[in-house]
Design a protein around this motif. Structure first.
Motif, mmCIF file in Angstrom:
data_model
loop_
_atom_site.group_PDB
_atom_site.id
_atom_site.type_symbol
_atom_site.label_atom_id
_atom_site.label_comp_id
_atom_site.label_asym_id
_atom_site.label_seq_id
_atom_site.Cartn_x
_atom_site.Cartn_y
_atom_site.Cartn_z
ATOM 1 N N GLY A 120 5.314 -2.084 0.676
ATOM 2 C CA GLY A 120 4.221 -1.710 1.890
ATOM 3 C C GLY A 120 3.535 -1.641 2.249
ATOM 4 N N VAL A 121 2.080 -0.415 1.801
ATOM 5 C CA VAL A 121 0.847 -0.399 1.469
ATOM 6 C C VAL A 121 0.214 -0.660 0.258
ATOM 7 C CG1 VAL A 121 0.927 1.665 0.667
ATOM 8 C CG2 VAL A 121 -1.251 0.666 1.951
ATOM 9 N N LEU A 122 1.660 -0.832 -1.182
ATOM 10 C CA LEU A 122 1.414 -0.778 -2.448
ATOM 11 C C LEU A 122 0.475 -2.417 -2.634
ATOM 12 C CD1 LEU A 122 3.964 0.126 -4.299
ATOM 13 C CD2 LEU A 122 1.833 0.625 -3.848
ATOM 14 N N GLU A 174 -2.732 -5.916 0.894
ATOM 15 C CA GLU A 174 -3.414 -6.531 0.941
ATOM 16 C C GLU A 174 -3.544 -7.848 0.549
ATOM 17 O OE1 GLU A 174 -6.649 -6.103 1.696
ATOM 18 O OE2 GLU A 174 -6.871 -4.345 1.156
ATOM 19 N N GLU A 175 -1.938 -8.224 -0.557
ATOM 20 C CA GLU A 175 -1.404 -10.100 -0.464
ATOM 21 C C GLU A 175 -0.959 -10.623 1.223
ATOM 22 O OE1 GLU A 175 1.477 -12.133 -3.237
ATOM 23 O OE2 GLU A 175 1.520 -9.675 -3.767
ATOM 24 N N ALA A 176 0.380 -9.065 1.721
ATOM 25 C CA ALA A 176 0.246 -9.652 2.455
ATOM 26 C C ALA A 176 -0.245 -9.821 4.209
ATOM 27 C CB ALA A 176 1.317 -8.261 3.230
ATOM 28 N N VAL A 177 -1.736 -9.561 3.740
ATOM 29 C CA VAL A 177 -2.908 -9.897 5.132
ATOM 30 C C VAL A 177 -2.817 -11.032 4.817
ATOM 31 C CG1 VAL A 177 -4.846 -8.883 5.587
ATOM 32 C CG2 VAL A 177 -3.346 -7.424 5.146
ATOM 33 N N LYS A 211 -1.958 -1.831 6.956
ATOM 34 C CA LYS A 211 -3.466 -0.993 5.788
ATOM 35 C C LYS A 211 -3.916 -0.172 7.139
ATOM 36 C CE LYS A 211 -7.151 -3.470 4.840
ATOM 37 N NZ LYS A 211 -8.060 -4.958 4.318
ATOM 38 N N ALA A 212 -4.451 -0.391 8.465
ATOM 39 C CA ALA A 212 -4.824 0.488 9.060
ATOM 40 C C ALA A 212 -3.830 2.086 9.315
ATOM 41 C CB ALA A 212 -4.726 0.223 10.704
ATOM 42 N N ALA A 213 -2.715 1.946 9.193
ATOM 43 C CA ALA A 213 -1.098 3.422 9.218
ATOM 44 C C ALA A 213 -1.386 4.553 7.797
ATOM 45 C CB ALA A 213 -0.041 2.741 9.611
ATOM 46 N N ASN A 214 -2.114 3.431 6.884
ATOM 47 C CA ASN A 214 -2.586 3.853 5.357
ATOM 48 C C ASN A 214 -3.756 4.563 4.774
ATOM 49 O OD1 ASN A 214 0.707 4.343 4.187
ATOM 50 N ND2 ASN A 214 0.984 2.346 5.144
ATOM 51 N N GLY A 220 4.231 6.622 0.835
ATOM 52 C CA GLY A 220 3.465 6.564 -0.630
ATOM 53 C C GLY A 220 4.089 7.533 -1.218
ATOM 54 N N LYS A 221 3.528 8.796 -0.012
ATOM 55 C CA LYS A 221 4.077 10.035 -0.778
ATOM 56 C C LYS A 221 4.796 10.650 -0.917
ATOM 57 C CE LYS A 221 5.420 11.815 3.728
ATOM 58 N NZ LYS A 221 5.071 13.241 4.412
#
Length: 325
Positions: free
Chosen positions: A67-69, A72-75, A102-105, A311-312
């Motif tokens: 996910g968000v972790l 940046e690599e996925a982008v 990325k935007a959602a987080n 994340g939470k």
């Protein structure tokens, strides 16, 4: 730009992971074996750095596992895919999904900054491949989530749903159901969802499954327990190869304080597909029963599972473990 609920965000990512022509990555992605899929993709990319199928698989595997972790690599991989295959709709779709994550987080201001790029990626995918149903659903999610100032809005979502009828009537029905869920028109959404017959269309079937899960969880959030239970039972019957119905039933029982029953159902869900979120829910149910050893074990499993933990939830699991040790 509004942040989509995590379950809504996952819809596009899961579906895009196996949309289109079958490849060697399709089976592990569909089974949510994201680490295995990424290893296969990396092996291919070591030999052929511009292989678009492998780049697509890697984007989906990263988002599914981390996910968000690792967003940046996925982008970055999504951008490489677009650079290598600028006329491939799937590359633009994958980049849009990564940027959407990325935007959602991100903070509200940062999300607004990414919004145009996310929208343009989905629109480009649709321009290149007008019959790409997943691109249509991804653009719909954007319109539902984004305010008018950045090109979103309910009217655009409804226009897209109507236009999609010329490509796929079932997909158009599901898109309208998704809009209805967002508008709290639950009865209308449920009727539309249950009327859809996906046939052999995997993308439509997957979307119906995920929207039924979304509706079940929405009922649960609104404490409409009987409606939630009905939807999750139906989901389990229609899609027995998915963990979604069982997970939903476990969440319902947990919400009602039926912790032992919830754990039993969550364990059934794990037998279908191991998800970090299922371990996390078992941990909290065990904690409610005073079983600290089981809770610690399940929090540990949630943090190392091969699917992304929001994340939470990750932060909470880490904090809970500190208190349990």
């Amino acid at each position: 730009m509004k942040k989509r609920p995590i379950i809504a965000l996952v819809l596009g990512l899961v579906a895009s992971a196996h949309a289109g022509a079958a490849t060697e990555y399709s089976a592990p992605l569909r089974a949510k074996k994201f680490v295995e899929a990424e290893k296969l993709a990396n092996a291919t990319l070591a030999r052929d750095p511009a292989n678009a199928d492998a780049m697509l698989a890697k984007v989906n595997a990263i988002l599914g596992a981390s996910g968000v972790l690792r967003v940046e690599e996925a982008v970055k991989v999504g951008e490489q895919c677009v650079a290598a295959r600028p006329q491939a709709a799937a590359c633009h779709l994958a980049l849009g999904n990564a940027l959407g994550t990325k935007a959602a987080n991100a903070s509200m201001m940062s999300a607004i900054g990414y919004a145009g790029t996310v929208r343009d990626a989905f629109k480009k995918a649709l321009e290149l491949e007008p019959r790409n149903i997943q691109a249509r659903f991804s653009l719909l999610e954007y319109y539902n989530a984004a305010p008018g100032i950045v090109g979103g809005g309910k009217d655009k979502a409804q226009d897209l749903a109507r236009q999609t009828a010329a490509v796929s009537a079932p997909a158009s029905q599901l898109m309208q159901a998704q809009i209805d869920i967002a508008d709290s028109q639950f009865a209308r959404a449920e009727s539309a969802l249950l009327a859809v017959q996906p046939g052999n269309d995997e993308v439509v079937a997957d979307r119906q499954r995920d929207l039924l899960a979304m509706l079940g969880h929405t009922y649960l959030q609104n404490k409409k327990y009987a409606d939630s239970e009905r939807i999750f039972n139906l989901l389990q019957k229609r899609y027995p190869d998915s963990e979604a119905g069982l997970y939903g039933l476990g969440r319902l029982q947990q919400e009602q304080g039926r912790y032992r029953e919830a754990i039993a159902v969550f364990e059934q869900a794990l037998a279908v597909t191991e998800l970090a979120s299922t371990h996390y829910r078992i941990a909290h149910a065990a904690l409610a029963l005073g079983d600290k050893a089981r809770a610690a074990s399940e929090f540990d499993k949630a943090l190392v599972a091969h699917t992304a933990l929001p994340g939470k939830f990750r932060s909470d699991a880490q904090a809970q473990l500190k208190g349990l040790r």
